[in-house]
Design a protein around this motif. Sequence first.
Motif, PDB file in Angstrom:
ATOM      1  N   ILE A 150       0.820  -1.173   0.077  1.00  0.00           N
ATOM      2  CA  ILE A 150       0.061  -0.005  -0.060  1.00  0.00           C
ATOM      3  C   ILE A 150       0.965   1.270   0.050  1.00  0.00           C
ATOM      4  O   ILE A 150       1.908   1.382   0.772  1.00  0.00           O
ATOM      5  N   VAL A 151       0.629   2.233  -0.855  1.00  0.00           N
ATOM      6  CA  VAL A 151       1.438   3.279  -0.971  1.00  0.00           C
ATOM      7  C   VAL A 151       0.292   4.510  -1.142  1.00  0.00           C
ATOM      8  O   VAL A 151      -0.434   4.815  -1.690  1.00  0.00           O
ATOM      9  N   TYR A 152       0.397   5.287   0.250  1.00  0.00           N
ATOM     10  CA  TYR A 152      -0.620   6.415   0.729  1.00  0.00           C
ATOM     11  C   TYR A 152       0.135   7.743   0.227  1.00  0.00           C
ATOM     12  O   TYR A 152       1.230   7.991   0.910  1.00  0.00           O
ATOM     13  N   THR A 153      -0.339   8.838  -0.525  1.00  0.00           N
ATOM     14  CA  THR A 153       0.190   9.950  -0.771  1.00  0.00           C
ATOM     15  C   THR A 153      -0.948  10.932  -0.136  1.00  0.00           C
ATOM     16  O   THR A 153      -1.959  10.993  -0.980  1.00  0.00           O
ATOM     17  N   PHE A 154      -0.246  12.004   0.209  1.00  0.00           N
ATOM     18  CA  PHE A 154      -1.089  13.257   0.450  1.00  0.00           C
ATOM     19  C   PHE A 154      -0.269  14.341   0.508  1.00  0.00           C
ATOM     20  O   PHE A 154       0.837  14.610   1.079  1.00  0.00           O
ATOM     21  N   VAL A 155      -0.705  15.391  -0.378  1.00  0.00           N
ATOM     22  CA  VAL A 155       0.108  16.716  -0.626  1.00  0.00           C
ATOM     23  C   VAL A 155      -1.015  17.925  -0.181  1.00  0.00           C
ATOM     24  O   VAL A 155      -2.058  18.114  -0.965  1.00  0.00           O
ATOM     25  N   ARG A 156      -0.763  18.615   0.752  1.00  0.00           N
ATOM     26  CA  ARG A 156      -1.693  19.886   1.344  1.00  0.00           C
ATOM     27  C   ARG A 156      -2.023  20.723   0.294  1.00  0.00           C
ATOM     28  O   ARG A 156      -0.887  21.133  -0.389  1.00  0.00           O
ATOM     29  N   ASP A 157      -3.319  21.052  -0.133  1.00  0.00           N
ATOM     30  CA  ASP A 157      -3.391  22.063  -1.257  1.00  0.00           C
ATOM     31  C   ASP A 157      -3.505  21.465  -2.429  1.00  0.00           C
ATOM     32  O   ASP A 157      -3.576  22.242  -3.439  1.00  0.00           O
ATOM     33  N   GLU A 158      -3.219  20.114  -2.548  1.00  0.00           N
ATOM     34  CA  GLU A 158      -3.119  19.547  -3.777  1.00  0.00           C
ATOM     35  C   GLU A 158      -3.731  18.264  -3.890  1.00  0.00           C
ATOM     36  O   GLU A 158      -3.388  17.221  -3.749  1.00  0.00           O
ATOM     37  N   PRO A 159      -5.381  18.500  -3.889  1.00  0.00           N
ATOM     38  CA  PRO A 159      -5.976  17.250  -3.920  1.00  0.00           C
ATOM     39  C   PRO A 159      -6.006  16.360  -5.123  1.00  0.00           C
ATOM     40  O   PRO A 159      -5.474  16.942  -6.297  1.00  0.00           O
ATOM     41  N   PRO A 160      -6.449  15.267  -5.155  1.00  0.00           N
ATOM     42  CA  PRO A 160      -6.966  14.278  -4.130  1.00  0.00           C
ATOM     43  C   PRO A 160      -5.970  13.595  -3.542  1.00  0.00           C
ATOM     44  O   PRO A 160      -4.996  13.390  -4.043  1.00  0.00           O
ATOM     45  N   ARG A 161      -6.513  12.881  -2.265  1.00  0.00           N
ATOM     46  CA  ARG A 161      -5.375  11.944  -1.672  1.00  0.00           C
ATOM     47  C   ARG A 161      -5.480  10.594  -2.387  1.00  0.00           C
ATOM     48  O   ARG A 161      -6.448  10.261  -3.185  1.00  0.00           O
ATOM     49  N   ARG A 162      -4.383  10.171  -2.356  1.00  0.00           N
ATOM     50  CA  ARG A 162      -4.346   8.835  -3.212  1.00  0.00           C
ATOM     51  C   ARG A 162      -3.666   7.745  -2.505  1.00  0.00           C
ATOM     52  O   ARG A 162      -2.824   8.010  -1.742  1.00  0.00           O
ATOM     53  N   THR A 163      -4.255   6.585  -2.887  1.00  0.00           N
ATOM     54  CA  THR A 163      -3.923   5.215  -1.955  1.00  0.00           C
ATOM     55  C   THR A 163      -3.731   4.223  -3.189  1.00  0.00           C
ATOM     56  O   THR A 163      -4.632   3.879  -3.708  1.00  0.00           O
ATOM     57  N   GLU A 164      -2.538   3.862  -3.366  1.00  0.00           N
ATOM     58  CA  GLU A 164      -2.396   2.645  -4.372  1.00  0.00           C
ATOM     59  C   GLU A 164      -2.324   1.473  -3.782  1.00  0.00           C
ATOM     60  O   GLU A 164      -1.683   1.260  -2.595  1.00  0.00           O
ATOM     61  N   PHE A 165      -2.585   0.307  -4.353  1.00  0.00           N
ATOM     62  CA  PHE A 165      -2.541  -1.130  -3.949  1.00  0.00           C
ATOM     63  C   PHE A 165      -1.815  -1.576  -5.052  1.00  0.00           C
ATOM     64  O   PHE A 165      -2.182  -1.874  -6.280  1.00  0.00           O
ATOM     65  N   ARG A 166      -0.632  -2.284  -4.621  1.00  0.00           N
ATOM     66  CA  ARG A 166       0.111  -2.918  -5.754  1.00  0.00           C
ATOM     67  C   ARG A 166       0.630  -4.434  -5.303  1.00  0.00           C
ATOM     68  O   ARG A 166       0.588  -4.839  -4.011  1.00  0.00           O
ATOM     69  N   ASP A 167       0.792  -5.241  -6.268  1.00  0.00           N
ATOM     70  CA  ASP A 167       1.130  -6.697  -6.229  1.00  0.00           C
ATOM     71  C   ASP A 167       0.096  -7.371  -4.958  1.00  0.00           C
ATOM     72  O   ASP A 167       0.528  -8.128  -4.034  1.00  0.00           O
ATOM     73  N   VAL A 168      -1.062  -6.955  -5.114  1.00  0.00           N
ATOM     74  CA  VAL A 168      -1.956  -7.789  -4.266  1.00  0.00           C
ATOM     75  C   VAL A 168      -2.221  -9.307  -4.605  1.00  0.00           C
ATOM     76  O   VAL A 168      -2.631  -9.582  -5.711  1.00  0.00           O
ATOM     77  N   THR A 169      -2.417 -10.073  -3.626  1.00  0.00           N
ATOM     78  CA  THR A 169      -2.767 -11.468  -3.943  1.00  0.00           C
ATOM     79  C   THR A 169      -3.560 -11.806  -2.704  1.00  0.00           C
ATOM     80  O   THR A 169      -3.237 -11.856  -1.470  1.00  0.00           O
ATOM     81  N   ILE A 170      -4.659 -12.593  -3.005  1.00  0.00           N
ATOM     82  CA  ILE A 170      -5.874 -13.170  -1.934  1.00  0.00           C
ATOM     83  C   ILE A 170      -5.932 -14.484  -2.441  1.00  0.00           C
ATOM     84  O   ILE A 170      -6.195 -14.950  -3.692  1.00  0.00           O
ATOM     85  N   ASN A 171      -5.514 -15.501  -1.476  1.00  0.00           N
ATOM     86  CA  ASN A 171      -5.878 -16.758  -1.816  1.00  0.00           C
ATOM     87  C   ASN A 171      -7.100 -17.362  -1.087  1.00  0.00           C
ATOM     88  O   ASN A 171      -7.220 -17.201   0.152  1.00  0.00           O
ATOM     89  N   GLY A 172      -7.974 -17.894  -1.753  1.00  0.00           N
ATOM     90  CA  GLY A 172      -9.536 -18.349  -1.063  1.00  0.00           C
ATOM     91  C   GLY A 172     -10.253 -18.460  -2.058  1.00  0.00           C
ATOM     92  O   GLY A 172     -10.164 -18.226  -3.411  1.00  0.00           O
ATOM     93  N   PHE A 173     -11.662 -18.835  -1.538  1.00  0.00           N
ATOM     94  CA  PHE A 173     -12.846 -19.080  -2.664  1.00  0.00           C
ATOM     95  C   PHE A 173     -12.411 -20.252  -3.807  1.00  0.00           C
ATOM     96  O   PHE A 173     -12.904 -20.121  -4.796  1.00  0.00           O
ATOM     97  N   GLY A 174     -11.477 -21.036  -3.327  1.00  0.00           N
ATOM     98  CA  GLY A 174     -11.339 -22.183  -4.115  1.00  0.00           C
ATOM     99  C   GLY A 174     -10.133 -21.957  -5.119  1.00  0.00           C
ATOM    100  O   GLY A 174      -9.615 -22.798  -6.009  1.00  0.00           O
ATOM    101  N   GLY A 175      -9.694 -20.677  -5.313  1.00  0.00           N
ATOM    102  CA  GLY A 175      -8.660 -20.309  -6.284  1.00  0.00           C
ATOM    103  C   GLY A 175      -7.648 -19.105  -5.899  1.00  0.00           C
ATOM    104  O   GLY A 175      -7.491 -18.742  -4.568  1.00  0.00           O
TER     105      GLY A 175
END
Length: 218
Positions: free
Chosen positions: A40-65
């Motif tokens: 997770i990469v969260y970036t906030f710059v005052r007076d420069e919206p919007p706030r940004r949250t990146e999700f990288r290399d996400v892996t979820i094991n479940g639901f049979g796959g």
Amino acid sequence: RPPAPTGRKPLGKRFELDGTIKAARATYKGEHVGESLGRIVYTFVRDEPPRRTEFRDVTINGFGGSIRGKGVIESWRYDSENYPRWRAEVALDRVRIPPVSRWVFRDPKLVEGALTARMWLEGVQTDVNRLRGEGRAGFVEVEVGHLPFILKLFQMLNLTQTRGFLEKAAYSSKQDARFSIANGELSTDKIELETEGLLLELTGKYLLESHRVDMRVR
């Protein structure tokens, strides 16, 4: 004495947070998955919206796959009508359809079976009418015979001797189907599902908000 005003705004302060999340077990909307990890990469710059949250290399094991992907969420508290915005690229490998449907939709019409797909999606909040995307998907052992419009088809064809079998049969994709999402509709040119003794070809659209189907079946 204070300096003379320059007419420029002071430079915004920048805040960044970069971290990794790993869980042996996770739960969302009552559905449980196994090992999950991502960056997770969260970036906030005052007076420069919007706030940004990146999700990288996400892996979820479940639901049979497994589910893999990446995405970004942008938020701005002064524009609640158009934020948060989000984008995602997702790959699903033989995951069960019911739990994934419960994750995505508020009141899903559940169909048993598994799904393999590659897609990109973007949207605003959870508004299905502003959801856009496209991709390819294949189905494995999907029980479509219980869907209302499929039942009506069997009745129209008067399959008296084999209807019970066809309703309970598991259907799989003959080949991956392309789909697109826009204006609250998921559209596809052709989905081919086959089981022993029958090949179904479906063309049309699925209305995301009302869960209605507008399709031609052959």
